[in-house]
Design a protein around this motif. Structure first.
Motif, PDB file in Angstrom:
ATOM      1  N   ALA A 134       0.823  -1.216   0.000  1.00  0.00           N
ATOM      2  CA  ALA A 134       0.000   0.000   0.000  1.00  0.00           C
ATOM      3  C   ALA A 134       0.858   1.268   0.000  1.00  0.00           C
ATOM      4  CB  ALA A 134      -0.938  -0.011   1.205  1.00  0.00           C
ATOM      5  N   ALA A 135       1.858   1.321   0.883  1.00  0.00           N
ATOM      6  CA  ALA A 135       2.697   2.522   0.954  1.00  0.00           C
ATOM      7  C   ALA A 135       3.486   2.725  -0.338  1.00  0.00           C
ATOM      8  CB  ALA A 135       3.652   2.430   2.147  1.00  0.00           C
ATOM      9  N   TYR A 136       3.931   1.627  -0.954  1.00  0.00           N
ATOM     10  CA  TYR A 136       4.662   1.728  -2.214  1.00  0.00           C
ATOM     11  C   TYR A 136       3.734   2.231  -3.326  1.00  0.00           C
ATOM     12  CZ  TYR A 136       7.930  -1.365   0.309  1.00  0.00           C
ATOM     13  OH  TYR A 136       8.778  -1.925   1.235  1.00  0.00           O
ATOM     14  N   ASP A 137       2.488   1.750  -3.320  1.00  0.00           N
ATOM     15  CA  ASP A 137       1.505   2.223  -4.301  1.00  0.00           C
ATOM     16  C   ASP A 137       1.212   3.710  -4.093  1.00  0.00           C
ATOM     17  OD1 ASP A 137       1.349  -0.393  -5.220  1.00  0.00           O
ATOM     18  OD2 ASP A 137      -0.495  -0.846  -4.132  1.00  0.00           O
ATOM     19  N   ASP A 138       1.074   4.125  -2.827  1.00  0.00           N
ATOM     20  CA  ASP A 138       0.792   5.530  -2.525  1.00  0.00           C
ATOM     21  C   ASP A 138       1.942   6.434  -2.978  1.00  0.00           C
ATOM     22  OD1 ASP A 138      -1.540   4.622  -1.411  1.00  0.00           O
ATOM     23  OD2 ASP A 138      -0.882   4.834   0.671  1.00  0.00           O
ATOM     24  N   ALA A 139       3.165   5.916  -2.878  1.00  0.00           N
ATOM     25  CA  ALA A 139       4.320   6.696  -3.335  1.00  0.00           C
ATOM     26  C   ALA A 139       4.199   6.996  -4.818  1.00  0.00           C
ATOM     27  CB  ALA A 139       5.613   5.930  -3.052  1.00  0.00           C
ATOM     28  N   MET A 140       3.828   5.999  -5.593  1.00  0.00           N
ATOM     29  CA  MET A 140       3.690   6.199  -7.030  1.00  0.00           C
ATOM     30  C   MET A 140       2.535   7.136  -7.350  1.00  0.00           C
ATOM     31  SD  MET A 140       6.227   4.662  -8.223  1.00  0.00           S
ATOM     32  CE  MET A 140       5.787   4.906  -9.947  1.00  0.00           C
ATOM     33  N   GLU A 141       1.448   7.014  -6.583  1.00  0.00           N
ATOM     34  CA  GLU A 141       0.313   7.902  -6.810  1.00  0.00           C
ATOM     35  C   GLU A 141       0.688   9.347  -6.460  1.00  0.00           C
ATOM     36  OE1 GLU A 141      -4.535   7.575  -6.442  1.00  0.00           O
ATOM     37  OE2 GLU A 141      -3.291   6.429  -5.024  1.00  0.00           O
ATOM     38  N   GLY A 142       1.513   9.506  -5.418  1.00  0.00           N
ATOM     39  CA  GLY A 142       1.981  10.834  -5.058  1.00  0.00           C
ATOM     40  C   GLY A 142       2.841  11.445  -6.155  1.00  0.00           C
ATOM     41  N   LEU A 143       3.749  10.654  -6.719  1.00  0.00           N
ATOM     42  CA  LEU A 143       4.588  11.142  -7.816  1.00  0.00           C
ATOM     43  C   LEU A 143       3.744  11.500  -9.029  1.00  0.00           C
ATOM     44  CD1 LEU A 143       7.545   8.610  -7.506  1.00  0.00           C
ATOM     45  CD2 LEU A 143       7.719  11.090  -7.228  1.00  0.00           C
ATOM     46  N   SER A 144       2.729  10.686  -9.310  1.00  0.00           N
ATOM     47  CA  SER A 144       1.849  10.950 -10.443  1.00  0.00           C
ATOM     48  C   SER A 144       1.074  12.250 -10.248  1.00  0.00           C
ATOM     49  CB  SER A 144       0.886   9.776 -10.644  1.00  0.00           C
ATOM     50  OG  SER A 144       0.030  10.004 -11.737  1.00  0.00           O
ATOM     51  N   LEU A 145       0.621  12.483  -9.009  1.00  0.00           N
ATOM     52  CA  LEU A 145      -0.093  13.731  -8.723  1.00  0.00           C
ATOM     53  C   LEU A 145       0.820  14.935  -8.952  1.00  0.00           C
ATOM     54  CD1 LEU A 145      -2.627  15.221  -7.311  1.00  0.00           C
ATOM     55  CD2 LEU A 145      -1.075  15.314  -5.370  1.00  0.00           C
ATOM     56  N   ILE A 146       2.047  14.852  -8.436  1.00  0.00           N
ATOM     57  CA  ILE A 146       2.989  15.954  -8.598  1.00  0.00           C
ATOM     58  C   ILE A 146       3.229  16.226 -10.079  1.00  0.00           C
ATOM     59  CG2 ILE A 146       5.396  16.637  -8.252  1.00  0.00           C
ATOM     60  CD1 ILE A 146       5.252  15.011  -5.582  1.00  0.00           C
ATOM     61  N   ARG A 147       3.356  15.169 -10.857  1.00  0.00           N
ATOM     62  CA  ARG A 147       3.604  15.311 -12.295  1.00  0.00           C
ATOM     63  C   ARG A 147       2.497  16.098 -12.992  1.00  0.00           C
ATOM     64  NH1 ARG A 147       1.601  13.265 -16.772  1.00  0.00           N
ATOM     65  NH2 ARG A 147       0.129  11.951 -15.627  1.00  0.00           N
ATOM     66  N   SER A 148       1.247  15.862 -12.579  1.00  0.00           N
ATOM     67  CA  SER A 148       0.113  16.456 -13.290  1.00  0.00           C
ATOM     68  C   SER A 148      -0.518  17.645 -12.578  1.00  0.00           C
ATOM     69  CB  SER A 148      -0.966  15.390 -13.506  1.00  0.00           C
ATOM     70  OG  SER A 148      -1.414  14.870 -12.260  1.00  0.00           O
ATOM     71  N   SER A 149      -0.057  17.961 -11.375  1.00  0.00           N
ATOM     72  CA  SER A 149      -0.692  19.013 -10.579  1.00  0.00           C
ATOM     73  C   SER A 149      -0.560  20.383 -11.245  1.00  0.00           C
ATOM     74  CB  SER A 149      -0.078  19.066  -9.183  1.00  0.00           C
ATOM     75  OG  SER A 149      -0.612  20.150  -8.441  1.00  0.00           O
ATOM     76  N   GLU A 150      -1.622  21.166 -11.099  1.00  0.00           N
ATOM     77  CA  GLU A 150      -1.608  22.552 -11.582  1.00  0.00           C
ATOM     78  C   GLU A 150      -1.307  23.528 -10.450  1.00  0.00           C
ATOM     79  OE1 GLU A 150      -1.842  23.522 -14.729  1.00  0.00           O
ATOM     80  OE2 GLU A 150      -1.941  21.411 -15.322  1.00  0.00           O
ATOM     81  N   ASP A 151      -0.952  23.013  -9.274  1.00  0.00           N
ATOM     82  CA  ASP A 151      -0.677  23.897  -8.156  1.00  0.00           C
ATOM     83  C   ASP A 151       0.492  24.813  -8.498  1.00  0.00           C
ATOM     84  OD1 ASP A 151      -1.249  24.135  -4.975  1.00  0.00           O
ATOM     85  OD2 ASP A 151       0.854  24.520  -5.433  1.00  0.00           O
ATOM     86  N   TYR A 176      13.105   3.807  -2.118  1.00  0.00           N
ATOM     87  CA  TYR A 176      13.835   2.799  -2.884  1.00  0.00           C
ATOM     88  C   TYR A 176      12.904   2.041  -3.823  1.00  0.00           C
ATOM     89  CZ  TYR A 176      16.054  -1.810  -3.584  1.00  0.00           C
ATOM     90  OH  TYR A 176      16.536  -2.977  -4.111  1.00  0.00           O
ATOM     91  N   HIS A 177      11.782   1.573  -3.279  1.00  0.00           N
ATOM     92  CA  HIS A 177      10.841   0.805  -4.109  1.00  0.00           C
ATOM     93  C   HIS A 177      10.169   1.686  -5.149  1.00  0.00           C
ATOM     94  CE1 HIS A 177      10.902  -3.291  -2.497  1.00  0.00           C
ATOM     95  NE2 HIS A 177      11.235  -2.734  -1.344  1.00  0.00           N
ATOM     96  N   ALA A 178       9.918   2.942  -4.805  1.00  0.00           N
ATOM     97  CA  ALA A 178       9.383   3.869  -5.801  1.00  0.00           C
ATOM     98  C   ALA A 178      10.378   4.031  -6.951  1.00  0.00           C
ATOM     99  CB  ALA A 178       9.075   5.218  -5.163  1.00  0.00           C
ATOM    100  N   GLY A 179      11.659   4.147  -6.600  1.00  0.00           N
ATOM    101  CA  GLY A 179      12.681   4.264  -7.628  1.00  0.00           C
ATOM    102  C   GLY A 179      12.725   3.047  -8.543  1.00  0.00           C
ATOM    103  N   LEU A 180      12.603   1.849  -7.956  1.00  0.00           N
ATOM    104  CA  LEU A 180      12.619   0.627  -8.766  1.00  0.00           C
ATOM    105  C   LEU A 180      11.441   0.593  -9.728  1.00  0.00           C
ATOM    106  CD1 LEU A 180      13.688  -2.240  -6.309  1.00  0.00           C
ATOM    107  CD2 LEU A 180      15.116  -0.805  -7.779  1.00  0.00           C
ATOM    108  N   ARG A 181      10.309   1.148  -9.295  1.00  0.00           N
ATOM    109  CA  ARG A 181       9.133   1.167 -10.176  1.00  0.00           C
ATOM    110  C   ARG A 181       9.283   2.235 -11.257  1.00  0.00           C
ATOM    111  NH1 ARG A 181       3.560   0.317  -6.679  1.00  0.00           N
ATOM    112  NH2 ARG A 181       4.219  -1.458  -5.401  1.00  0.00           N
TER     113      ARG A 181
END
Length: 332
Positions: A134-151, A176-181
Motif C-alpha cells: 500500500a505505501a509503495y503504491d501511494d508513493a507512485m500515486e503521489g509522484l503521479s499527482l505531482i507530475r500532473s498538478s496545476e498547483d 527505494y521501491h518507488a525508484g525501482l518502479r
C-alpha cells in the motif's frame, strides 16, 4: 555480509510497549505514542522562512502531501529561478506518524530552506490496516499527482528536470521501491525527471541476521525485536522477511533494475551510522548497486544510532548539508 542463523532476539524488551501500540484482533492498531503534529501555514506575512500547505492525493485513501516552499523563492521567482524538487517519505516502520508529525515537518522545513528546494512530503497509508505494498503504491500515486498538478507552487517554482526521491528509515525503503518502479518506465512521469535517490538509514530485512543486527540486538534506540515486529505488521499476512518488499536480495529482476538506474544516470546517496542495527543491510545495498555500475555516494558515520538526526540537531544539520551538496552536484 555475514548471515548467522539465530534464535529470536533474547532481549526482554516488549516491542509493543516500546512502540506504544496495541495490536487488535481485527488487524488494526491502537496507537498510544506521543506524536505532536504541526499545521501548515502559507501566510507570507508570518515570520517564517518556509511556507507550507497540504494537497490531497487520493480522497478515498485519505492520502495527501505537504508542500514546503522557501519564502525567498517567491521573491527570487521574479528572476525565473526554479528550484529542485525533493519528494520525501517519512519513517517510523510503516505503522505510525505522518507527514504532519512535528519531527518530520521541522526536518522538511530545514531541508527546504538549506537546500533551497521545494519539498513534497507524502502522507501514505499505514500498516497493518493497509499492509505493503500500500505505501509503495501511494508513493507512485503521489509522484503521479505531482507530475500532473496545476498547483502554482509546483508549476511556478519547480525545475521538473531536477527531482529526487528521498526518505528516512521505512520512508527510505518506500523511496527505494518507488525508484525501482519509476525506472521501469521513466516516460510515465514526464515532465518529472528523477536525478537520484536519497536513502537515509533504509529499513531492510531478512530472516538471516547480519553482523550489525547481532551486535546491536538490544540497542536501546532500535532493538531487533522491534524491527521484527514492524515487518510482521507491515508485510502481507503469511510472508516472512525474505520477501521482495523487505529483502533487497530477493527478486530475479533487481539486478536488471539497478542496471536501468545506471543507464538513466541516476546517482544514489546512502547514509548510515555504525550504531544502527540496519547498517550492514545499507552496506550490502551499496555493494549490490556498485556491482551493477550505479554511481553511489556512501555516507558512513561511525557514531550515531537509528534516527539520531531527530534527537541531535547537529546530526540533522550535517545530514541536510550532505543532501544540499548531493542535490547541488547536478547541473541545471
Amino acid at each position: 555480509m555475514s548471515n548467522p542463523t539465530l534464535q529470536p532476539p533474547s532481549t526482554t524488551t516488549d516491542p509493543y510497549q516500546w512502540i506504544k501500540i496495541q495490536h487488535n484482533p481485527n488487524d488494526t492498531l491502537t496507537r498510544n505514542l506521543e506524536d505532536p503534529h504541526t499545521s501548515p501555514s502559507s501566510d507570507p506575512t508570518l515570520p517564517i522562512s518556509v511556507l507550507t500547505k497540504d494537497i490531497t492525493i487520493n480522497n478515498s485513501k485519505k492520502t495527501w502531501l505537504r508542500l514546503f516552499l522557501p519564502k525567498k523563492a517567491t521573491v527570487s521567482n521574479q528572476n525565473n529561478k526554479l528550484l529542485p524538487l525533493i519528494v520525501f517519505f517519512h519513517g517510523s516502520g510503516f505503522i505510525v506518524t505522518s507527514a504532519a508529525s512535528t519531527r518530520f515537518h521541522d526536518f522538511c522545513v530545514e531541508m527546504a530552506e538549506t537546500v533551497e528546494a521545494v519539498v513534497a512530503s507524502v502522507d501514505y497509508r499505514l500498516a497493518p490496516e493497509h499492509r505493503l505494498p500500500a505505501a509503495y503504491d501511494d508513493a507512485m500515486e503521489g509522484l503521479s499527482l505531482i507530475r500532473s498538478s496545476e498547483d502554482e507552487w509546483l508549476t511556478k517554482h519547480v525545475d521538473y528536470s531536477k527531482c529526487f526521491i528521498m526518505g528516512n528509515s521505512a520512508g527510505a525503503t518506500i523511496a527505494y521501491h518507488a525508484g525501482l518502479r519509476v525506472v521501469e518506465n521513466v516516460k510515465d512521469l514526464e515532465p518529472l525527471k528523477i536525478q537520484g535517490l536519497i536513502l537515509r538509514q533504509p529499513f531492510f530485512g531478512g530472516t538471516q541476521r547480519t553482523e550489525s543486527e547481532v551486535r546491536l540486538e538490544n540497542n536501546p534506540h532500535f532493538p531487533l525485536c522491534v524491527s521484527d515486529l514492524l515487518w510482521k505488521l507491515a508485510l502481507p499476512i503469511g510472508v516472512n522477511r525474505d520477501h521482495e518488499y523487505s529483502n533487497i536480495t530477493v527478486g530475479n529482476d533487481v539486478g536488471e533494475k539497478f542496471e536501468k538506474i545506471k543507464d538513466q544516470g541516476w546517482k544514489v546517496l546512502v547514509s548510515m551510522n555504525g550504531g544502527d542495527p540496519l547498517v550492514d543491510r545499507s552496506k550490502e545495498l551499496v555493494k549490490l548497486m556498485e556491482e551493477k555500475g550505479v554511481e553511489v555516494v556512501m555516507d558512513f558515520q561511525e557514531d550515531g544510532f537509528h534516527g539520531v538526526e531527530f534527537s541531535e540537531a547537529s546530526k540533522a544539520k550535517n545530514f541536510i548539508e550532505l543532501v544540499n551538496g548531493f542535490v547541488s552536484s547536478f547541473s541545471s
